[in-house]
Enzyme design. Structure first.
Site, PDB file in Angstrom:
ATOM      1  N   LYS A  50       0.843  -1.208   0.000  1.00 32.20           N
ATOM      2  CA  LYS A  50       0.000   0.000   0.000  1.00 32.20           C
ATOM      3  C   LYS A  50       0.868   1.245   0.000  1.00 32.20           C
ATOM      4  CE  LYS A  50       0.696   1.514   4.455  1.00 32.20           C
ATOM      5  NZ  LYS A  50       1.541   2.626   4.770  1.00 32.20           N
ATOM      6  N   ASP A 176      -2.568  -2.392  10.558  1.00 31.26           N
ATOM      7  CA  ASP A 176      -2.750  -2.279   9.099  1.00 31.26           C
ATOM      8  C   ASP A 176      -3.293  -3.564   8.462  1.00 31.26           C
ATOM      9  OD1 ASP A 176      -1.877   0.299   8.907  1.00 31.26           O
ATOM     10  OD2 ASP A 176       0.156  -0.196   8.252  1.00 31.26           O
TER      11      ASP A 176
END
Ligand code: ATP
Length: 333
Positions: A50, A176
């Protein structure tokens, strides 16, 4: 074409838009599919990285965690993970990077253990982790590996957990991980675990450059003056730009897009150099991802992005370089 014993993969993806200075699958067509619903013995997965299109810190909580508001975007840079059931109990991890742990400290181990214990699965699992996402670089590589293992074990053993149920388990491994299970474009709040899906990032080219310095996330947060930040990114404006499909509007708000740069940029001048070089090469925006030191640039045209790639490669400012695109498919169980 890379041959694998079983051609079952995390999702359907193609590599045709990716180029990299160190990416071994450039141009190879992945023959994916065959999403068997129940038990199978082997599986191969892609764990995607990401970037943060925006990262704001609202405050430091009493427990030491920071409350954040971040816009997350999955990009098509990935680690490969091979899972294989074993008759003998236990979790074996091997990886292509000698400096990564291959014991219970590896996040893939933690993810496997969590599900094997909960579902009292007899027998063991072998995990072969081939890392290509830059490590300790602000790209959630470890979290994404963990998410992929949760996804893979759920499917391999036919556990029947939904995406939401995998996300609930993921947060026990790291803040995350739920986002890495979900993928795509999302607003992350709380400590990163409260997620709101957002409209996909408009099509563009993303140049990712990891310089040869290592930055500890802990160091960055410990040195952040959360109550006296010189700016706050316009996260709501970015959201609006995404809703409008307005790449320029999004990029325009990224100039002061990551408050963690207030710690890393003075400490590691190479980060600013990478940003400046990308901007000179025609990037719409260039920003550090997460706690860094990775920098990414957003380009409208493939040609400009390729040119910037070549300039950075010649300048030796980065140790790892990727030219990629946003990845906007959500996890599909
Ligand atoms: P984030 O963007 O979430 O802050 P990061 O990119 O900064 O993540 P990672 O690459 O995920 O950091 O890993 C940070 C540390 O975690 C590494 O130094 C490594 O020792 C440890 N680690 C454990 N498991 C893994 C894994 N599977 N991949 C990478 N690092 C791992």
């Amino acid at each position: 074409m890379v041959a694998f014993p079983e051609k079952i993969c995390y999702t359907f993806v193609y590599t045709k838009n990716i180029e990299s200075a160190n990416f071994p699958w450039k141009g190879c067509g992945m023959n994916l599919g065959k999403k068997g619903k129940h038990s199978m013995d082997k599986m191969q997965l892609k764990a995607l990285a990401k970037i943060n299109l925006g990262l704001d810190v609202l405050r430091r909580r009493e427990d030491g965690y920071h409350e954040v508001r971040m816009i997350m975007q999955t990009v098509y840079i990935y680690d490969r993970i091979f899972l294989e059931k074993q008759e003998q109990p236990g979790i074996q991890v091997k990886t292509n990077l000698y400096y990564l742990p291959s014991n219970e400290n590896n996040l893939v181990y933690k993810a496997a253990k969590l599900l094997l214990d909960e579902f009292e699965i007899r027998g063991g699992i072998a995990i072969d982790l081939r890392k290509y996402i830059p490590v300790a670089a602000g790209m959630a590589g470890g979290s994404s590996d963990a998410a992929a293992v949760l996804f893979g074990i759920n499917r391999m053993y036919g556990l029947g957990l939904s995406t939401e149920q995998l996300m609930e388990r993921g947060v026990k491994i790291g803040a995350d991980v739920p986002y890495c299970v979900m993928r795509g474009t999302a607003l992350a709040e709380g400590i990163g675990e409260i997620l709101t899906p957002l409209p996909p990032m408009p099509p563009c080219y993303i140049l990712v450059a990891k310089p040869g310095v290592s930055v500890s996330t802990r160091f960055v947060y410990e040195n952040l003056k959360a109550s006296a930040l010189p700016f706050h990114p316009d996260i709501d404006g970015m959201r609006e730009a995404l809703t409008q499909g307005d790449l320029q509007g999004l990029a325009g708000r990224m100039e002061q897009g990551n408050v963690l740069e207030t710690v890393t940029v003075p400490e590691y001048p190479v980060i600013q150099k990478l940003k400046d070089t990308m901007m000179r090469c025609g990037a719409q925006a260039a920003l550090m991802s997460g706690s860094g030191p990775t920098v990414f640039g957003i380009f409208k045209s493939r040609q400009e992005a390729k040119k910037a790639f070549a300039v950075l490669k010649r300048g030796h400012l980065a140790k790892q370089l990727f030219l990629t695109t946003p990845y906007n498919r959500r996890a599909q169980l």
